[in-house]
Design a protein around this motif. Sequence first.
Motif, PDB file in Angstrom:
ATOM      1  N   ALA A   1       0.844  -1.204   0.000  1.00  0.00           N
ATOM      2  CA  ALA A   1       0.000   0.000   0.000  1.00  0.00           C
ATOM      3  C   ALA A   1       0.878   1.253   0.000  1.00  0.00           C
ATOM      4  O   ALA A   1       0.597   2.225  -0.714  1.00  0.00           O
ATOM      5  CB  ALA A   1      -0.910   0.000   1.223  1.00  0.00           C
ATOM      6  N   ALA A   2       1.970   1.209   0.776  1.00  0.00           N
ATOM      7  CA  ALA A   2       2.879   2.363   0.822  1.00  0.00           C
ATOM      8  C   ALA A   2       3.538   2.579  -0.538  1.00  0.00           C
ATOM      9  O   ALA A   2       3.731   3.721  -0.978  1.00  0.00           O
ATOM     10  CB  ALA A   2       3.929   2.159   1.907  1.00  0.00           C
ATOM     11  N   VAL A   3       3.867   1.487  -1.224  1.00  0.00           N
ATOM     12  CA  VAL A   3       4.471   1.609  -2.556  1.00  0.00           C
ATOM     13  C   VAL A   3       3.472   2.243  -3.524  1.00  0.00           C
ATOM     14  O   VAL A   3       3.809   3.158  -4.296  1.00  0.00           O
ATOM     15  CB  VAL A   3       4.930   0.220  -3.078  1.00  0.00           C
ATOM     16  CG1 VAL A   3       5.330   0.303  -4.547  1.00  0.00           C
ATOM     17  CG2 VAL A   3       6.093  -0.295  -2.241  1.00  0.00           C
ATOM     18  N   PHE A   4       2.209   1.771  -3.491  1.00  0.00           N
ATOM     19  CA  PHE A   4       1.185   2.361  -4.366  1.00  0.00           C
ATOM     20  C   PHE A   4       1.003   3.849  -4.049  1.00  0.00           C
ATOM     21  O   PHE A   4       0.849   4.680  -4.941  1.00  0.00           O
ATOM     22  CB  PHE A   4      -0.155   1.632  -4.189  1.00  0.00           C
ATOM     23  CG  PHE A   4      -0.200   0.274  -4.848  1.00  0.00           C
ATOM     24  CD1 PHE A   4       0.613  -0.019  -5.937  1.00  0.00           C
ATOM     25  CD2 PHE A   4      -1.061  -0.720  -4.377  1.00  0.00           C
ATOM     26  CE1 PHE A   4       0.579  -1.274  -6.540  1.00  0.00           C
ATOM     27  CE2 PHE A   4      -1.109  -1.972  -4.972  1.00  0.00           C
ATOM     28  CZ  PHE A   4      -0.283  -2.255  -6.054  1.00  0.00           C
ATOM     29  N   LEU A   5       1.022   4.173  -2.752  1.00  0.00           N
ATOM     30  CA  LEU A   5       0.856   5.577  -2.353  1.00  0.00           C
ATOM     31  C   LEU A   5       2.030   6.423  -2.865  1.00  0.00           C
ATOM     32  O   LEU A   5       1.847   7.563  -3.291  1.00  0.00           O
ATOM     33  CB  LEU A   5       0.747   5.663  -0.823  1.00  0.00           C
ATOM     34  CG  LEU A   5       0.219   6.980  -0.252  1.00  0.00           C
ATOM     35  CD1 LEU A   5      -1.144   7.345  -0.837  1.00  0.00           C
ATOM     36  CD2 LEU A   5       0.129   6.896   1.266  1.00  0.00           C
ATOM     37  N   ALA A   6       3.232   5.819  -2.851  1.00  0.00           N
ATOM     38  CA  ALA A   6       4.406   6.528  -3.369  1.00  0.00           C
ATOM     39  C   ALA A   6       4.244   6.798  -4.867  1.00  0.00           C
ATOM     40  O   ALA A   6       4.698   7.835  -5.373  1.00  0.00           O
ATOM     41  CB  ALA A   6       5.669   5.718  -3.098  1.00  0.00           C
ATOM     42  N   LEU A   7       3.560   5.881  -5.569  1.00  0.00           N
ATOM     43  CA  LEU A   7       3.316   6.112  -7.000  1.00  0.00           C
ATOM     44  C   LEU A   7       2.367   7.300  -7.186  1.00  0.00           C
ATOM     45  O   LEU A   7       2.540   8.100  -8.107  1.00  0.00           O
ATOM     46  CB  LEU A   7       2.732   4.854  -7.648  1.00  0.00           C
ATOM     47  CG  LEU A   7       3.685   3.662  -7.737  1.00  0.00           C
ATOM     48  CD1 LEU A   7       2.984   2.446  -8.351  1.00  0.00           C
ATOM     49  CD2 LEU A   7       4.934   3.997  -8.549  1.00  0.00           C
TER      50      LEU A   7
END
Lengths: 273, 246
Positions: free
Chosen positions: B222-228
């Motif tokens: 989820a954090a990776v998607f948010l970083a995107l």
Amino acid sequence: MPAESHAQSASAAASRNSARAHDGLTFNAATGRSDESSDAVGVRSLSKRFRGTTAVDDLSFSLRPGTITGFLGPNGAGKSTTLRLLLGLSEPTSGQALLFGHRYRDLEQPARRVGALLESGDYHPARTGRDHLRVLQIAANLPAARVEAVLEAVELEHAADQKVGTYSLGMRQRLGLAGALLGQPEVLILDEPSNGLDPAGVQWLRSTLRAFADEGGTVLVSSHALADVAETVDEALVIAGGRLVATIRIADLTAEGRTLEEAYLRLTTKEAA
Amino acid sequence: MTTQLRAELLKHRSTPTNLGLIATMAGLVVFAALFHGLTLPGRTIEAPDDQLKVVFGWGGILGTMFAALAGVLSVTAEHRFGTIRPTLLANPKRERVLVAKVFAAAIVGAPMGLLAGALAVGAGVIAFEIRGIPLSLDTGDYLTLVAGGTVAAALWAGIGVGIGTIIRGQVPAVTGVCAWLLFVETVILGSSDALGAVGRHFPGALGRAATGQDALLAPGLAAVFLALYLLLAVAAASIAARRDIV
């Protein structure tokens, strides 16, 4: 001005400057040079249109080092727009607005070459005067000592730790000028700097700008206060409807026994008609 | 870049705006966790998932929202007060100013998320202790809650800078962020299954998922998607930042 004169003027100014290293008014000896091939300020066929309205229309002028030039015109004449175009805050629709032959954003360390005061309200009211200047000093990569030097130069040390929201309009103008002087620039671009200044402040501004120009600096100052301008500037550019309608040398007016106000009103009234 | 970052951090420190945001956030987190923990029927807050979402989850929700507001205000205040002009005169490289603002907001946002998560856990535990309701989360859950909330708040603060750069008006930018996080996403998530499946990949839902509140999406992912989303916001903002300053 021929290239030779540019170079001589800048060289003389730099040597004078080194003798007055930290008075806050002089420009930087290390970078205090004018590009020999370029005017300090060069506006060429500059136009800016906003949604069908032409704010600046094919405007051209250039400024010589060591002079104070007034930038006059009625409200809406395009003065502030021209200054914003020069400083890269707006993009021209066509033409060029250059400083030392370059766009503002392409200058290396622009704050060391050009200082500007655009609006008297460009401050966060809850930030202190000193912090306002420190933010700019850090962002422009200038020595920390410059903050104290310019506070002293604009006589604002006593209020430096007060929030800018508590400042009078005149104090905010002085702070704005302090910001413009931070990088010891060669060119000052000032939009209505005498707004809100009391008579002593106007006198102080006049002597500050004259000292700056005498050191070889170049000043472009827009103003509505014609009487103030007449006593400050060497030359006045009059614009109306975004176009340059006249370039007036104050010395010529004086020789002819006319006032700047008479000349200005005749020009701008004629243009409006 | 480093000097611009230092200047941006000084801007954050030199006005009381962030202190006001942090105080309001802290008060709301404690109020929400205590209020729900003390007043909801015991059977509705006994399961781990319920304790996480209904009581402790307020830390993540409010932490990310207030961090986002800190990011938004760091740009819109510059336009509101006109300081964007001296900012761009001191450094006319607009992309560098934007990136410095994103990093500065993240540095400010991370501790806001940490504080919100810690306060929610503290207030929630006190509420459960008072009522004698057993705590059903383990240490890992609490760590995910606080660490995920910290990361999500840092990322959302950066997204806030992007939003503030695109929507320069302070009122529309702030109300837009609050309306999106508190209302629009909730409505979409609560609608049909199909829309809900899309909605859980929206940035607000990803912020909550980063704290472990989505059983179907790992917090790290989820954090990776948010970083995107942050990268997308910065890319859009770098184009928006080219507009004229008036």
